[in-house]
Motif scaffolding. Structure first.
Motif, mmCIF file in Angstrom:
data_model
loop_
_atom_site.group_PDB
_atom_site.id
_atom_site.type_symbol
_atom_site.label_atom_id
_atom_site.label_comp_id
_atom_site.label_asym_id
_atom_site.label_seq_id
_atom_site.Cartn_x
_atom_site.Cartn_y
_atom_site.Cartn_z
ATOM 1 N N ARG A 75 0.811 -1.216 0.000
ATOM 2 C CA ARG A 75 0.000 0.000 0.000
ATOM 3 C C ARG A 75 0.841 1.261 0.000
ATOM 4 N NH1 ARG A 75 -3.166 -0.595 5.190
ATOM 5 N NH2 ARG A 75 -3.721 1.566 4.722
ATOM 6 N N THR A 76 2.054 1.197 0.524
ATOM 7 C CA THR A 76 2.901 2.390 0.586
ATOM 8 C C THR A 76 3.839 2.502 -0.609
ATOM 9 O OG1 THR A 76 4.368 1.146 2.084
ATOM 10 C CG2 THR A 76 2.808 2.682 3.078
ATOM 11 N N GLY A 77 3.621 1.672 -1.626
ATOM 12 C CA GLY A 77 4.275 1.889 -2.913
ATOM 13 C C GLY A 77 5.567 1.158 -3.146
ATOM 14 N N PHE A 78 5.917 0.196 -2.305
ATOM 15 C CA PHE A 78 7.155 -0.550 -2.533
ATOM 16 C C PHE A 78 6.931 -1.606 -3.606
ATOM 17 C CE2 PHE A 78 8.202 1.180 1.632
ATOM 18 C CZ PHE A 78 9.541 1.510 1.471
ATOM 19 N N ALA A 79 7.948 -1.776 -4.444
ATOM 20 C CA ALA A 79 7.916 -2.833 -5.445
ATOM 21 C C ALA A 79 8.535 -4.100 -4.867
ATOM 22 C CB ALA A 79 8.688 -2.388 -6.687
ATOM 23 N N LEU A 80 8.087 -5.244 -5.371
ATOM 24 C CA LEU A 80 8.610 -6.548 -4.956
ATOM 25 C C LEU A 80 8.641 -6.681 -3.429
ATOM 26 C CD1 LEU A 80 11.631 -6.643 -7.441
ATOM 27 C CD2 LEU A 80 9.347 -7.580 -7.794
ATOM 28 N N PRO A 81 7.532 -6.394 -2.751
ATOM 29 C CA PRO A 81 7.531 -6.431 -1.277
ATOM 30 C C PRO A 81 7.596 -7.858 -0.738
ATOM 31 C CG PRO A 81 5.311 -6.072 -2.088
ATOM 32 C CD PRO A 81 6.208 -6.051 -3.300
ATOM 33 N N VAL A 82 8.331 -8.019 0.347
ATOM 34 C CA VAL A 82 8.440 -9.314 1.023
ATOM 35 C C VAL A 82 8.361 -9.079 2.519
ATOM 36 C CG1 VAL A 82 9.886 -11.329 1.503
ATOM 37 C CG2 VAL A 82 9.851 -10.337 -0.797
ATOM 38 N N ALA A 83 7.548 -9.857 3.204
ATOM 39 C CA ALA A 83 7.480 -9.828 4.668
ATOM 40 C C ALA A 83 7.572 -11.259 5.179
ATOM 41 C CB ALA A 83 6.191 -9.170 5.145
ATOM 42 N N ASP A 84 8.445 -11.490 6.128
ATOM 43 C CA ASP A 84 8.543 -12.808 6.731
ATOM 44 C C ASP A 84 8.749 -12.650 8.224
ATOM 45 O OD1 ASP A 84 11.778 -13.515 7.226
ATOM 46 O OD2 ASP A 84 11.387 -11.998 5.710
ATOM 47 N N SER A 85 8.622 -13.735 8.953
ATOM 48 C CA SER A 85 8.688 -13.647 10.409
ATOM 49 C C SER A 85 9.539 -14.762 10.987
ATOM 50 C CB SER A 85 7.283 -13.690 11.026
ATOM 51 O OG SER A 85 6.645 -14.913 10.734
ATOM 52 N N ASP A 86 9.978 -14.555 12.199
ATOM 53 C CA ASP A 86 10.757 -15.536 12.928
ATOM 54 C C ASP A 86 10.466 -15.344 14.408
ATOM 55 O OD1 ASP A 86 12.463 -17.605 13.367
ATOM 56 O OD2 ASP A 86 14.300 -16.412 13.226
ATOM 57 N N VAL A 87 10.618 -16.400 15.177
ATOM 58 C CA VAL A 87 10.340 -16.350 16.609
ATOM 59 C C VAL A 87 11.609 -16.698 17.375
ATOM 60 C CG1 VAL A 87 8.980 -17.264 18.516
ATOM 61 C CG2 VAL A 87 7.921 -16.962 16.261
ATOM 62 N N LEU A 88 11.984 -15.820 18.286
ATOM 63 C CA LEU A 88 13.107 -16.074 19.183
ATOM 64 C C LEU A 88 12.540 -16.369 20.563
ATOM 65 C CD1 LEU A 88 16.149 -16.069 19.844
ATOM 66 C CD2 LEU A 88 15.946 -13.615 20.304
ATOM 67 N N SER A 89 12.754 -17.593 21.040
ATOM 68 C CA SER A 89 12.252 -18.006 22.354
ATOM 69 C C SER A 89 13.396 -17.972 23.364
ATOM 70 C CB SER A 89 11.650 -19.411 22.284
ATOM 71 O OG SER A 89 10.546 -19.439 21.406
ATOM 72 N N VAL A 90 13.123 -17.381 24.515
ATOM 73 C CA VAL A 90 14.130 -17.250 25.562
ATOM 74 C C VAL A 90 13.519 -17.723 26.875
ATOM 75 C CG1 VAL A 90 15.693 -15.677 26.763
ATOM 76 C CG2 VAL A 90 15.080 -15.229 24.377
ATOM 77 N N ARG A 91 14.254 -18.551 27.599
ATOM 78 C CA ARG A 91 13.788 -19.024 28.906
ATOM 79 C C ARG A 91 14.316 -18.100 29.998
ATOM 80 N NH1 ARG A 91 11.875 -23.794 30.238
ATOM 81 N NH2 ARG A 91 13.392 -24.208 31.892
ATOM 82 N N TYR A 92 13.396 -17.692 30.860
ATOM 83 C CA TYR A 92 13.735 -16.762 31.936
ATOM 84 C C TYR A 92 13.420 -17.398 33.285
ATOM 85 C CZ TYR A 92 14.238 -12.807 28.699
ATOM 86 O OH TYR A 92 14.654 -11.951 27.722
ATOM 87 N N GLY A 93 14.209 -17.017 34.269
ATOM 88 C CA GLY A 93 13.972 -17.477 35.628
ATOM 89 C C GLY A 93 13.294 -16.449 36.496
ATOM 90 N N ASP A 94 12.993 -15.251 35.912
ATOM 91 C CA ASP A 94 12.406 -14.171 36.708
ATOM 92 C C ASP A 94 11.809 -13.136 35.759
ATOM 93 O OD1 ASP A 94 11.723 -12.258 38.543
ATOM 94 O OD2 ASP A 94 13.701 -12.064 39.447
ATOM 95 N N TRP A 95 10.638 -12.606 36.095
ATOM 96 C CA TRP A 95 10.024 -11.576 35.270
ATOM 97 C C TRP A 95 10.862 -10.302 35.266
ATOM 98 C CZ3 TRP A 95 8.848 -7.053 37.777
ATOM 99 C CH2 TRP A 95 8.694 -7.098 39.162
#
Length: 275
Positions: free
Chosen positions: A169-189
């Motif tokens: 919609r904002t006028g970019f040619a050949l647009p690509v969007a992808d995603s990834d998830v980084l999971s991290v284990r924590y011992g405290d908030w």
């Protein structure tokens, strides 16, 4: 697409800048930005052309060499600039990288339009934002500890499909969007919050802050213990959305016109056997 009217100020611009300045003054390594920089570097490595003038917006400016690696280019950085108020002339750069803070821009469509405008024809945009589902553990923890009167602690986040649609919609040619998830284990908030602050991506929503009460840490501790595993840990997720698009140029490849195919898909697929 051109920006229409004044976008609502969902985020406090001064608060947003203060968060980023405090993180910059911290001086420590941020694993989130190292991860994003490596992912952007991988995407840039897939592009064989050279870029002479590169602009890096936001916290990725600290990771410039990590992203561009062996590429020889003139680097400019705009670490604390508002992405929807870019102070650059049209067609100033052939590569713009904006990572880490696009999810807290008041006018994201306007920001993408401005990024496209400051790109030269056939210039490349690489972007990153934290997407929907990020910090789900902390969000649910906060909501449970809030009790009957919930307050917004984490700002709204965009999903992958909406991000991809915005690029088009904002006028970019050949647009690509992808995603990834980084999971991290924590011992405290508390460690989750410390990592968020060190990255400069805390709550920048506009409006007054509701007093949480002196017993809020104790309520969070109780919720954490109730939800933690046998080792006292919980997994938190950082959902990364990566964007890429090109400033339009006359000689760019374009998708084939709908209906222009010469071969029927049915003619090349095997005929299913009847039972």
């Amino acid at each position: 697409m051109e920006p229409s009217g004044q976008a609502p100020e969902i985020f406090d611009r001064q608060r947003r800048r203060a968060l980023r300045e405090r993180a910059a003054g911290h001086g420590g390594d941020c694993f989130l930005w190292a991860y994003v920089a490596d992912e952007l570097a991988e995407r840039l490595a897939l592009v064989s052309r050279n870029f002479e003038n590169t602009l890096i917006i936001g916290p990725m400016a600290d990771c410039a060499s990590r992203i561009t690696q062996e590429r020889r280019c003139s680097l400019s950085s705009a670490k604390l600039v508002d992405e929807d108020r870019l102070p650059f002339d049209p067609q100033s750069f052939d590569l713009v990288i904006a990572g880490g803070t696009l999810d807290s821009v008041n006018d994201l469509p306007g920001a993408l339009v401005q990024i496209r405008r400051i790109l030269k024809p056939d210039g490349l945009f690489l972007g990153h934002m934290f997407g929907a589902g990020s910090l789900a553990t902390l969000k649910s923890l906060m909501l449970a500890a809030d009790g009957e009167v919930a307050a917004p602690h984490i700002h709204p986040q965009i999903d992958l499909r909406s991000a991809a649609d915005l690029l088009s919609r904002t006028g970019f040619a050949l647009p690509v969007a992808d995603s990834d998830v980084l999971s991290v284990r924590y011992g405290d908030w508390r460690t989750i919050i410390a990592d968020i602050r060190n990255a400069g991506i805390g709550n920048a929503l506009a409006g007054p802050r509701r007093y949480l009460g002196n017993d809020m840490p104790a309520r969070l501790d109780a919720e954490w213990r109730r939800r933690a595993d046998s080792l006292g840990k919980r997994e938190e997720q950082f959902n990364h959305v990566f964007l890429s698009g090109w400033a339009p140029a006359p000689d760019q490849p374009r998708p084939a016109r709908r209906g222009s195919g010469q071969v029927s898909l049915a003619s090349v697929l095997p005929t299913p056997e009847k039972c």
